[in-house]
Motif scaffolding. Structure first.
Motif, short mmCIF file in Angstrom:
data_model
loop_
_atom_site.label_atom_id
_atom_site.label_comp_id
_atom_site.label_asym_id
_atom_site.label_seq_id
_atom_site.Cartn_x
_atom_site.Cartn_y
_atom_site.Cartn_z
N UNK A 122 2.92 -18.07 -19.50
CA UNK A 122 3.89 -18.96 -18.86
C UNK A 122 3.61 -19.08 -17.36
N UNK A 123 3.29 -17.97 -16.73
CA UNK A 123 3.00 -18.01 -15.29
C UNK A 123 1.71 -18.79 -15.01
N UNK A 124 0.74 -18.70 -15.91
CA UNK A 124 -0.52 -19.43 -15.72
C UNK A 124 -0.31 -20.94 -15.79
N UNK A 125 0.80 -21.39 -16.39
CA UNK A 125 1.12 -22.81 -16.50
C UNK A 125 1.84 -23.35 -15.27
N UNK A 132 11.96 -16.57 -14.26
CA UNK A 132 11.57 -17.89 -13.74
C UNK A 132 12.73 -18.55 -13.01
N UNK A 133 13.92 -18.44 -13.57
CA UNK A 133 15.09 -19.05 -12.92
C UNK A 133 15.40 -18.38 -11.59
N UNK A 172 2.77 -23.34 -28.19
CA UNK A 172 1.41 -23.47 -27.66
C UNK A 172 0.71 -22.10 -27.60
N UNK A 173 1.40 -21.11 -27.08
CA UNK A 173 0.85 -19.76 -26.94
C UNK A 173 0.45 -19.17 -28.29
N UNK A 197 16.42 -25.64 -18.56
CA UNK A 197 15.03 -26.11 -18.55
C UNK A 197 14.08 -24.96 -18.85
N UNK A 198 14.24 -23.82 -18.18
CA UNK A 198 13.34 -22.69 -18.41
C UNK A 198 13.47 -22.16 -19.83
N UNK A 199 14.70 -22.16 -20.37
CA UNK A 199 14.89 -21.68 -21.73
C UNK A 199 14.27 -22.61 -22.76
N UNK A 200 14.42 -23.93 -22.54
CA UNK A 200 13.84 -24.89 -23.48
C UNK A 200 12.32 -24.92 -23.38
N UNK A 201 11.79 -24.75 -22.18
CA UNK A 201 10.34 -24.69 -22.01
C UNK A 201 9.75 -23.52 -22.79
N UNK A 202 10.49 -22.43 -22.87
CA UNK A 202 10.00 -21.26 -23.59
C UNK A 202 9.70 -21.59 -25.04
#
Length: 164
Positions: free
Chosen positions: A127-130, A102-103, A19-20, A8-13
């Motif tokens: 990423x942390x702000x999200x 994150x993991x 977006x970034x 999940x964390x890898x795909x979110x990246x």
């Protein structure tokens, strides 16, 4: 379950990098970027910094994390769980785009993220702000919060100018 969370964390990246960077899609397959590194392998600081200032770097890392089936972070996550108490401090040295941090934060460790690449650091801040429930600390200098109970470093030595 642990593998699913890492995935999940890898795909979110991948999505977060689009977006970034304000792009609809990633620029090129990560294999091209790896070939570029092997072809020019910078031997001085100027070439090294120029390579990592390349805007495609975040895209490449996000694509690699989202598509690679080999993630040492999963194995390290299990070892951290097995050998360290919950809440132990872990330094993610050369943390890249932050998926491992994150993991490990999700697993309950006090994570300290350190990265020299300014683009990656800015992306990690994004990423942390999200996210609302994270306690990851982004460091300016890796010695700031020392000592750590564990220091983890993936794919860093091969990217140094002269590691030995």
């Amino acid at each position: 379950m642990l593998d699913n969370k890492f995935d999940q964390f890898y795909k979110e990246a991948k999505e977060e990098s689009r977006e970034f960077l304000g792009r609809d899609n990633l620029l090129s397959p990560y294999k091209d970027f790896a070939k570029q590194w092997l072809k020019i392998h910078p031997e001085d600081e100027e070439g090294f910094l120029a390579f990592y200032r390349n805007a495609n770097y975040i895209d490449e890392l996000a694509e690699w994390h989202a598509t690679s089936k080999i993630h040492s972070a999963r194995k390290i996550g299990r070892l951290l769980l097995e050998y360290l108490p919950k809440g132990a401090s872990v330094l993610d040295f050369g943390g890249g785009i932050g998926g491992d941090s994150l993991a490990w934060d999700y697993l309950g460790f006090k994570v300290f993220y350190y990265e020299i690449n300014q683009g990656c650091k800015q992306f990690m801040d994004f990423r942390l702000s999200q996210r609302k429930n994270t306690s990851i600390v982004c460091l300016k200098e890796y010695k700031e919060a020392a000592p750590y109970e564990a220091v983890v470093m993936f794919d860093v030595i091969g990217h140094l100018i002269n590691p030995f």
